[in-house]
Design a protein around this motif. Structure first.
Motif, PDB file in Angstrom:
ATOM      1  N   ARG A  53      51.751  52.703  37.647  1.00 27.46           N
ATOM      2  CA  ARG A  53      51.100  51.387  37.700  1.00 27.46           C
ATOM      3  C   ARG A  53      50.599  51.313  39.075  1.00 27.46           C
ATOM      4  O   ARG A  53      51.180  51.670  40.304  1.00 27.46           O
ATOM      5  N   ARG A  90      49.129  45.990  36.968  1.00 28.61           N
ATOM      6  CA  ARG A  90      49.983  44.878  37.080  1.00 28.61           C
ATOM      7  C   ARG A  90      49.829  44.050  38.022  1.00 28.61           C
ATOM      8  O   ARG A  90      49.695  44.504  39.368  1.00 28.61           O
ATOM      9  N   THR A 106      46.507  45.678  31.283  1.00 25.73           N
ATOM     10  CA  THR A 106      46.650  45.015  32.393  1.00 25.73           C
ATOM     11  C   THR A 106      47.811  43.789  32.217  1.00 25.73           C
ATOM     12  O   THR A 106      47.593  43.291  31.008  1.00 25.73           O
ATOM     13  N   GLU A 107      48.662  43.620  33.041  1.00 23.54           N
ATOM     14  CA  GLU A 107      49.815  42.804  32.831  1.00 23.54           C
ATOM     15  C   GLU A 107      49.705  41.784  34.110  1.00 23.54           C
ATOM     16  O   GLU A 107      49.494  42.131  35.227  1.00 23.54           O
ATOM     17  N   TYR A 108      50.318  40.640  33.907  1.00 28.65           N
ATOM     18  CA  TYR A 108      50.412  39.405  35.070  1.00 28.65           C
ATOM     19  C   TYR A 108      52.024  39.202  35.009  1.00 28.65           C
ATOM     20  O   TYR A 108      52.498  38.720  34.043  1.00 28.65           O
ATOM     21  N   GLN A 109      52.616  39.092  36.173  1.00 32.73           N
ATOM     22  CA  GLN A 109      54.010  38.972  36.201  1.00 32.73           C
ATOM     23  C   GLN A 109      54.341  37.353  35.978  1.00 32.73           C
ATOM     24  O   GLN A 109      55.178  36.798  35.597  1.00 32.73           O
ATOM     25  N   ARG A 133      55.591  36.292  32.696  1.00 35.15           N
ATOM     26  CA  ARG A 133      56.708  37.238  32.219  1.00 35.15           C
ATOM     27  C   ARG A 133      58.175  36.644  32.865  1.00 35.15           C
ATOM     28  O   ARG A 133      59.159  37.461  32.900  1.00 35.15           O
ATOM     29  N   ASP A 187      59.833  45.088  35.500  1.00 34.72           N
ATOM     30  CA  ASP A 187      58.623  45.163  34.900  1.00 34.72           C
ATOM     31  C   ASP A 187      58.628  46.926  34.748  1.00 34.72           C
ATOM     32  O   ASP A 187      58.198  47.547  33.760  1.00 34.72           O
ATOM     33  N   MET A 209      58.301  48.242  30.967  1.00 34.23           N
ATOM     34  CA  MET A 209      56.977  48.874  30.903  1.00 34.23           C
ATOM     35  C   MET A 209      57.057  50.433  30.639  1.00 34.23           C
ATOM     36  O   MET A 209      56.101  51.138  30.404  1.00 34.23           O
TER      37      MET A 209
END
Length: 457
Positions: A6, A40, A71-74, A77, A201, A205
């Motif tokens: 990541r 991320r 693609t992730e966004y904290q 979450r 994460d 992940m």
């Protein structure tokens, strides 16, 4: 096991070449191991994080040839982090603290005067219910610290506790948890610092390898302890050396120093940036790779030096010139069309001038010289002007082919007796307005007889 990496910047500014180094290390490692790459955004700092920066980071990565699998966004979450906090609280390894920053600073100064390391003394663990109630009545809200496992039975008596790991880049690494303060994981306002969401994460992940800058080595010792507190096996860690400016200063997203955006706007090729970002500070020679597949063949994280590496922008231009000199017309065609360079003469012009370019956009100046003549006519002495008149008088008739330059200069030598630089330099200045550039034997057929005569001084 599928290798999963990541790249996790905070979207608080535009990424620079040091950030790109981390992204590329992860991308190339995934390429070489047929793995996955997660983009991320560590955007728990709501006040400073902006979507425009996240978008610009993705654009920069795509420009470099990095296309994340996900693609992730904290910031989306928080419920997962909340659940992890409750687990740590239930395990009695996350505890409430009520000190103000001023009080903490004073305690650190007192510890220094006593010859003790300036770490947090876990005073919050000794608070009575009455003291806690008093703080709360005063309006104080707690921040929450993770209790490092650096003691046998009494947390107020920490002892040397080593965390070891085999670093992908640096080899065997050790961090003594007794030398560190219990890290704050949750702020007074309930927002999270980097440390806990990153661990959660990575677990959720399935991140198998964490490759990042060596400014995180100490963090890794702490995070390994948090992984284990959450009953998770830590990933493999690798910490590459950092890039600095030539003067030794660190790079910063907020300052915009050597941002990928600014390098792109300056006409630097993505593979010049990628090649230098990856290979500088390693045992590999810094050469311009044609694409990321080629660069992956030169990539070995263990070949990275342990000391910081100075990044010299001038090296980018050396690599850029190399890429220009070997770029095919097929690769350049679409970008040349954007500049207005198209038609039958576009390819032969590119093949003629590419060896003289610093940037692709420099081709436009040669296109204009080819089409319109010198941008600023040269000044000639009377002797050179007489020579040029004689030279243009013997210009060969059409049709022209690849030998026209040789034929013309042969006639000029016969007519004037000149040769070498005294012959070639006035001709180059008359035809191009420049003292150096592509071979005139390549340019002359593109100018044509009429276009060449139009340059007669």
């Amino acid at each position: 096991m599928t290798v999963t990496v990541r790249f996790a910047p905070s979207p608080t500014g535009r990424i620079h070449i040091g950030n790109a180094r981390t992204a590329l290390f992860n991308w190339l490692f995934a390429m070489n191991n047929k793995g996955r790459f997660i983009q991320r955004f560590d955007d728990t700092d709501i006040a400073r994080s902006k979507q425009e920066y996240a978008d610009s980071i993705l654009y920069d990565l795509h420009w470099l040839g990095i296309f994340p699998d996900v693609t992730e966004y904290q910031s989306r979450r928080f419920d997962i982090y909340d659940a992890a906090v409750e687990r740590l609280k239930a395990a009695r390894v996350l505890y409430a603290c009520y000190e103000t920053p001023e009080e903490l600073d004073l305690r650190r100064k007192v510890r220094r005067t006593r010859g003790l390391p300036p770490v947090y003394g876990r005073e919050a663990l000794t608070l009575t219910p009455e003291q806690v109630a008093e703080y709360q009545a005063d309006g104080r809200r707690p921040h929450w610290r993770f209790l490092l496992p650096n003691f046998t039975s009494d947390p107020l008596q920490p002892e040397r506790t080593e965390v070891h790991w085999n670093d992908l880049v640096r080899g065997e690494e050790t961090v003594d948890l007794a030398s560190l303060s219990d890290p704050v994981l949750v702020r007074e306002d309930g927002t999270y610092l980097y440390t806990l969401p990153s661990v959660v994460d990575d677990i959720e992940m399935g991140v198998s390898h964490v490759i990042r800058g060596d400014d995180h080595v100490t963090n890794t010792g702490v995070q390994i302890a948090i992984f284990r507190a959450l009953d998770a096996e830590p990933p493999v860690f690798g910490h590459h050396n950092l890039l600095t400016t030539v003067s030794g200063e660190g790079l910063s997203k907020r300052s915009g120093a050597l941002s990928i955006e600014s390098l792109r706007e300056d006409g630097i090729e993505p593979m010049a940036v990628a090649s230098l970002a990856v290979l500088v500070g390693t045992s590999e020679n810094v050469t311009a790779a044609h694409d990321l597949n080629e660069l992956a063949g030169h990539f070995d994280p263990a070949a990275t030096s342990k000391s910081a590496s100075k990044f010299d922008p001038d090296e980018l231009f050396v690599l850029n010139r190399t890429l220009m000199h070997h770029m095919s017309f097929e690769e350049a065609r679409d970008r040349l069309m954007v500049l207005g360079i198209s038609g039958d003469k576009a390819e032969p012009l590119w093949m003629a001038v590419r060896g003289n370019l610093d940037r692709l956009s420099d081709a436009l100046a040669w296109w204009q010289i080819l089409s319109d003549g010198p941008q600023e006519p040269a000044e000639f002495s009377g002797e050179d002007r007489d020579f040029l008149n004689q030279a243009f008088d013997v210009l060969p008739e059409e049709p022209w082919n690849g030998t026209v330059w040789k034929d013309w200069t042969g006639k000029i030598k016969e007519a004037t007796g000149r040769k070498g630089k005294p012959l070639f330099m006035p001709l180059r200045l008359a035809l191009t307005g420049r003292t150096s550039g592509p071979e005139l034997s390549d340019l002359l057929p593109l100018m044509g007889r009429e276009g060449t005569l139009a340059r007669r001084p």
